[in-house]
Design a protein around this motif. Sequence first.
Motif, PDB file in Angstrom:
ATOM      1  N   HIS A 217       0.900  -1.134   0.740  1.00 29.34           N
ATOM      2  CA  HIS A 217       0.301  -0.040  -0.300  1.00 29.34           C
ATOM      3  C   HIS A 217       0.030   1.480  -0.199  1.00 29.34           C
ATOM      4  CE1 HIS A 217      -3.829  -1.756   0.419  1.00 29.34           C
ATOM      5  NE2 HIS A 217      -2.914  -2.676   1.155  1.00 29.34           N
ATOM      6  N   ASP A 218       2.502   1.677   0.541  1.00 31.70           N
ATOM      7  CA  ASP A 218       2.639   2.415   0.603  1.00 31.70           C
ATOM      8  C   ASP A 218       4.221   2.298  -0.524  1.00 31.70           C
ATOM      9  OD1 ASP A 218       2.651   1.260   3.658  1.00 31.70           O
ATOM     10  OD2 ASP A 218       4.459   1.404   3.142  1.00 31.70           O
TER      11      ASP A 218
ATOM     12  N   PHE B  43      -8.755  22.331  11.405  1.00 29.05           N
ATOM     13  CA  PHE B  43      -8.139  20.755  11.384  1.00 29.05           C
ATOM     14  C   PHE B  43      -8.402  20.056  10.427  1.00 29.05           C
ATOM     15  CE2 PHE B  43      -6.355  19.785  15.942  1.00 29.05           C
ATOM     16  CZ  PHE B  43      -5.540  18.179  15.164  1.00 29.05           C
ATOM     17  N   TYR B  44      -9.407  20.443   9.793  1.00 34.57           N
ATOM     18  CA  TYR B  44      -9.652  19.686   8.440  1.00 34.57           C
ATOM     19  C   TYR B  44      -8.703  19.458   7.714  1.00 34.57           C
ATOM     20  CZ  TYR B  44     -14.644  19.594   9.853  1.00 34.57           C
ATOM     21  OH  TYR B  44     -15.463  18.885  11.351  1.00 34.57           O
TER      22      TYR B  44
ATOM     23  N   VAL C 198      -5.304  20.591   7.874  1.00 33.44           N
ATOM     24  CA  VAL C 198      -4.251  20.646   8.809  1.00 33.44           C
ATOM     25  C   VAL C 198      -4.244  18.898   8.837  1.00 33.44           C
ATOM     26  CG1 VAL C 198      -2.807  20.199  10.378  1.00 33.44           C
ATOM     27  CG2 VAL C 198      -3.216  22.469   9.602  1.00 33.44           C
ATOM     28  N   LYS C 199      -5.290  18.217   8.922  1.00 31.95           N
ATOM     29  CA  LYS C 199      -5.839  16.113   9.426  1.00 31.95           C
ATOM     30  C   LYS C 199      -4.961  16.137   7.799  1.00 31.95           C
ATOM     31  CE  LYS C 199      -6.031  13.988  11.644  1.00 31.95           C
ATOM     32  NZ  LYS C 199      -4.560  13.120  12.827  1.00 31.95           N
TER      33      LYS C 199
ATOM     34  N   GLN D  56      -1.748  15.713   6.559  1.00 29.15           N
ATOM     35  CA  GLN D  56      -0.689  14.743   7.699  1.00 29.15           C
ATOM     36  C   GLN D  56      -1.321  13.591   7.191  1.00 29.15           C
ATOM     37  OE1 GLN D  56      -2.315  14.449  11.884  1.00 29.15           O
ATOM     38  NE2 GLN D  56      -0.402  13.491  12.198  1.00 29.15           N
ATOM     39  N   ALA D  57      -2.408  13.519   6.758  1.00 25.05           N
ATOM     40  CA  ALA D  57      -2.856  11.974   6.077  1.00 25.05           C
ATOM     41  C   ALA D  57      -2.013  11.429   4.896  1.00 25.05           C
ATOM     42  CB  ALA D  57      -4.040  11.962   5.542  1.00 25.05           C
ATOM     43  N   GLY D  58      -1.694  12.829   3.708  1.00 26.87           N
ATOM     44  CA  GLY D  58      -0.578  11.995   3.007  1.00 26.87           C
ATOM     45  C   GLY D  58      -1.141  12.870   1.918  1.00 26.87           C
TER      46      GLY D  58
ATOM     47  N   LYS E 273       5.615  17.190   3.721  1.00 24.99           N
ATOM     48  CA  LYS E 273       5.735  17.814   4.626  1.00 24.99           C
ATOM     49  C   LYS E 273       4.716  17.369   5.837  1.00 24.99           C
ATOM     50  CE  LYS E 273       8.457  21.891   2.991  1.00 24.99           C
ATOM     51  NZ  LYS E 273       8.899  22.438   2.229  1.00 24.99           N
ATOM     52  N   LEU E 274       4.342  16.801   6.759  1.00 27.23           N
ATOM     53  CA  LEU E 274       3.213  17.348   7.534  1.00 27.23           C
ATOM     54  C   LEU E 274       2.710  15.512   8.075  1.00 27.23           C
ATOM     55  CD1 LEU E 274       1.355  20.353   8.164  1.00 27.23           C
ATOM     56  CD2 LEU E 274       2.760  19.504  10.417  1.00 27.23           C
ATOM     57  N   VAL E 275       3.562  14.533   6.930  1.00 23.80           N
ATOM     58  CA  VAL E 275       2.517  13.582   6.290  1.00 23.80           C
ATOM     59  C   VAL E 275       3.154  12.568   7.650  1.00 23.80           C
ATOM     60  CG1 VAL E 275       2.740  12.184   4.541  1.00 23.80           C
ATOM     61  CG2 VAL E 275       2.015  13.889   4.315  1.00 23.80           C
ATOM     62  N   LYS E 276       2.676  12.106   7.844  1.00 23.04           N
ATOM     63  CA  LYS E 276       2.744  10.861   9.321  1.00 23.04           C
ATOM     64  C   LYS E 276       3.238   9.416   8.571  1.00 23.04           C
ATOM     65  CE  LYS E 276       1.241   8.576  13.032  1.00 23.04           C
ATOM     66  NZ  LYS E 276       0.813   8.664  14.837  1.00 23.04           N
ATOM     67  N   LYS E 277       4.424   8.892   8.844  1.00 18.58           N
ATOM     68  CA  LYS E 277       4.833   8.101   8.527  1.00 18.58           C
ATOM     69  C   LYS E 277       4.135   7.020   9.687  1.00 18.58           C
ATOM     70  CE  LYS E 277       7.982   8.621   5.014  1.00 18.58           C
ATOM     71  NZ  LYS E 277       8.844  10.171   5.406  1.00 18.58           N
ATOM     72  N   LEU E 278       3.810   5.408   9.507  1.00 18.67           N
ATOM     73  CA  LEU E 278       3.742   4.608  11.098  1.00 18.67           C
ATOM     74  C   LEU E 278       4.877   3.769  11.101  1.00 18.67           C
ATOM     75  CD1 LEU E 278       0.922   2.207  10.030  1.00 18.67           C
ATOM     76  CD2 LEU E 278       1.311   3.946  11.721  1.00 18.67           C
TER      77      LEU E 278
END
Lengths: 159, 339, 288, 343
Positions: free
Chosen positions: A4-5, A60-61, A63-64, A67-69, A145-150
């Motif tokens: 998936h990633d 926040f939507y 930014v969220k 963050q979710a990519g 930037k800001l993107v979250k990785k597991l």
Amino acid sequence: MSHHDKPAGRKSEGWEPKIVAIVCNWCTYAGADLAGISRIQYPPNVRIIRVPCTGRINPFYVVKVLQAGADGVLVSGCHPGECHYISGNLSARRKFATLKSFLNYIGIEDGRTTFTWVSASEGERFAQVVKAVTERVKALGPATKLVKKLRDADVAVAK
Amino acid sequence: MEKVEKKLREEAKKLLAEKKVDVVVGYEAGTLPLTATPVFITAPEEADRLVWNAFCHHNLAKYVHDLISANRDSQKRLKPEDRKRKVVGVVTKGCTSRSLVIHLQERQYERLDLSILGVPCTGYVDRRALAEKLGGEEILEGSLDGANLKIRTASGEKTIAVKDVLAANCVTCRFNNPVISDVMLGEPAPAMNPAAEYAEIDEFEKLSPEERWAYFQKEMAKCIRCAACRQACPSCYCRTCFAEQSMPQWVGISEDPSDTQVFQFMRMYHMVGRCVDCGSCVSVCPMGVDLRKFLKKLDKDCFVLFNQRAGEKIDFPAPLQDQRMDDKEDFIFNPGGGH
Amino acid sequence: MQKPLHQIAAENPYVPMPVEVIKIITEVDTKDIKTFRLAFVNKEDEERFRYIPGQFAELSLYGRGESPIGIASSPTQKGYIEFTVQKAGVVTTALHEMEEGTLMGVRGPLGNSWPIEFLEGKNIVVVGGGFAFTTLRSLINYMIFEENRKRFGKITVVYGARSPGLLLYKDELEAWGKRGDIDLNVTVDKGDATWKGREGFVPTVCKEVAPSRENAVTVICGPPIMIRFTLPVFFDLGFSKENIITSLEMRMKCGIGKCGRCNVGSKYVCKDGPVFSLAELDKLTKEY
Amino acid sequence: MEKKLLKKDRLSGIVKKMADDKPVYAPVKDEDNVLFKILEPGMEPLISFANTKDAPKKVFFPHSELLMKYTRSPKGMVFAAMPAGEKEFVLFGVRPCDARSFVLLDMLFDQEKWKDPYYIDKRKKGTVISMACVHPPYAACFCTSVDGSPTSTQGSDIQLTDLGETYLVEFLTPKGEALAPYFAEATAADASAEAKKQAIAEQSAAEIQRKIPGRAIKPILDVSFEHPFWDTIAGKCIACGTCTYLCPTCHCFDISDEMKGDDGVRIRNWDSCMFPLFTLETSGHNPRTSQKQRWRQRLMHKFKYYVDNFDAISCVGCGRCVMACPVNIDIRKIVDDISKLQV
């Protein structure tokens, strides 16, 4: 790493940006509908989230979503003076003016976030906006930037 | 300053003795050299513990909100006519007064709940700046001697001018005297240097997005998510912070770079028109994250876009509670021209 | 190095064992309490999951986390374990949205248990209220199991709910009622048109039933308000604090006495509890 | 165990040599903080420093730690992977107070019945090199009041003591001795070196003038849970987690799940008994609703509950919480005040 990633290198081949559009029900969503009915072509990179009014959109939507990519975020509502709820878009305008400025300030590329107005009769404008936004985001490449990785674990276990 | 302190104690004593307030929130000497710490005085004879000096960095408006809401919560089950108002006396410098204004603008309590003991302020000592001046040496003993700090460290006696170790927000402070008060304890303090207020922000804006991002990343990487910034902030009074909501969970709780960035970004963004630049979040941060570099930008934008400064005027709604038909909208995207 | 999962779970108390939801039973009218019947995917895990009534386990759901839930089945029921869960927070809400056949995780058994050895040879009075009946059901089923029944004396059960529709395990209640070796007293605060049973609050019913304190132990579980009014009844009947046993609830995460949040005095509810006698509770601080 | 003498200017090179072979956590200057970090090539370990801002517990018990990974199949949750076990590493430059914290944490994480495999794995793989405090680094130090000393070797595998020209290198455990080859150039220590250390130990301990009745308050705490004293301590507490996050012995944690697409991870994160949400139950019930209760919990946990359970005070007297508390709640003063309570 699962299928998936896939690592997306900068502007790697075949990469298509994912853009999330958060739009108001009364103007821009109707405008998008009109674009569809009128068979106006625009890039398929946009996923639309419909909300009652831009005034409803918690900053926040945006930014969220980053963050979710998502590679880009588009927020659009009624032109000033045409809000279904009188002044929801004017409240939103103050929020987004400061939000965008603040995002730019910490170094998020200007083209990642776009705010605009599209009325119910502006099918053509909606298509134009989506086209322009897609091009801007494409030029920037995949968001990082800001993107979250597991966190990664590296020892597999037999099932 | 000693004169102000003396008057402050007298006034606090009087208010308590006459039962005009239930508590006076102020500062007392801390247990470490050259520190002050918040104190709650409830009896006139304890008023002599109050101090007013260059170490009083906390924004006490935070406690005003806490005390009044706790009192209100505790009386929820009483009949309205049986409920008692808790009047809080508060030692108030310029930034504190603006936080009180914000609370009042946001209808957190009423003006009647407050007795504002205004103090003129010439800035407080930044512990990190001081530590740097001392080369990281431990302060074994210290005292305030007029405009200087007399300090003893392992390597000997040192004298440091207070003005050389003031917090950055104090140096360029525009509101070093309270904007509202019930009694002013002393002459208004001379102006600081507000002309340079946004100099640091202007400089930062000139950097490239990549440089700005690198700085943001670096600063946020220091954060240990202890939430001292939020807890010390008088404007952060939400009952449940977004960071602690579970349905939906806005940010993860782990020490993840992205979650920390998003937490800090959103906490700071909540300060649009609500940050009084009191420096509390900066001074309480155990890791020394440069939050002011970002918060002050919001302050600047607010002024540039809406011609407002947080907590300046009591009879004026906060910027994001308000809007105008003719607000600037340069940021609105217009394909095909006019952007 | 690859190890089979059951071995990892055996060595690491944080690793859940995979289970499949084989049956979901909606227990109450309001549909917010369901019983989940889970079967272990690995035989080895089933072997290892040896529990005693009164223990709990951490139920684990993809992306949602864990929730500590008392085990509602009895170890005498082979091949599966059951949990009765009320929909409340993040994990339990997600649980309620599951279908039969779903894979999830279970970590446990955790905590102490009802003190079976202490109960043996005594008359047992089981008092339960509402949703808190789950681990009591486990205990009852354990005690009335054929091979076990003779190890216990007289069994008296008082179980109450607000309305008939909120009673758990209705089929079992009926079956227990038909047995001769259990004095079952089911009550509701307020009945409805079809309710033919007893009406009245649990404390009142306990007073009416008035079990003898002779060689007897009370095991009680229910909402705080029920406990508050029921305890005096048992004190009046002459039960000592050593002979009144209950189970605490606390917020938990690790379930093994490390994470610190169920700390009450020097005890951890997850590890030293959740079962305590009133005499033991008296020694703890009142922070639960 | 063996004792050696090492020329002082050689130490930095030895640490860097170790860092070439395996991960070495060492105090390094990071802007205006001193923090434990893994030494990368070109980084200089701090040899002369007071103490680190952050406690070294994070090496064995990280702020955020991956517990496991799983994936979502059409049927639900499927366990996927464990984090890789730790490689051998060195933790250099630990102060004796902080080294003692590991012994205290072992009591909890390495119990008879429930063992914490993540912590234990790291403890097994990590070798602790401590630096004795020739002078107590802070005025806020109080290790001597909580069963420690500035030269305590508890929790250390190797201890270094600055004797002026040389370091006394004490190899205290087999794990420590395994690192002896790195100290090949060190010479055998004679009795005079040991005598010197003894003198330093006495001198340094004597320099800690601030004393608190660490053990003595236990009987008072046993009977003072409801004492009105507790109402007076926490009014100014802002309920941040600074004290607990910087504390070398605080170990409370939370477990949370995160997912992206079909991948999920379970992570444990530090938590703090100072946070109102720490004990909040789903039902809305919270056993500790006030900051007074939370402060009492923190103090009781360190000075009573830990003593009840493990016969040890869960405080090493490093002074971090005293120095870093944003509102100057000074645990030393609180312990003092408790010792004077009438119960």
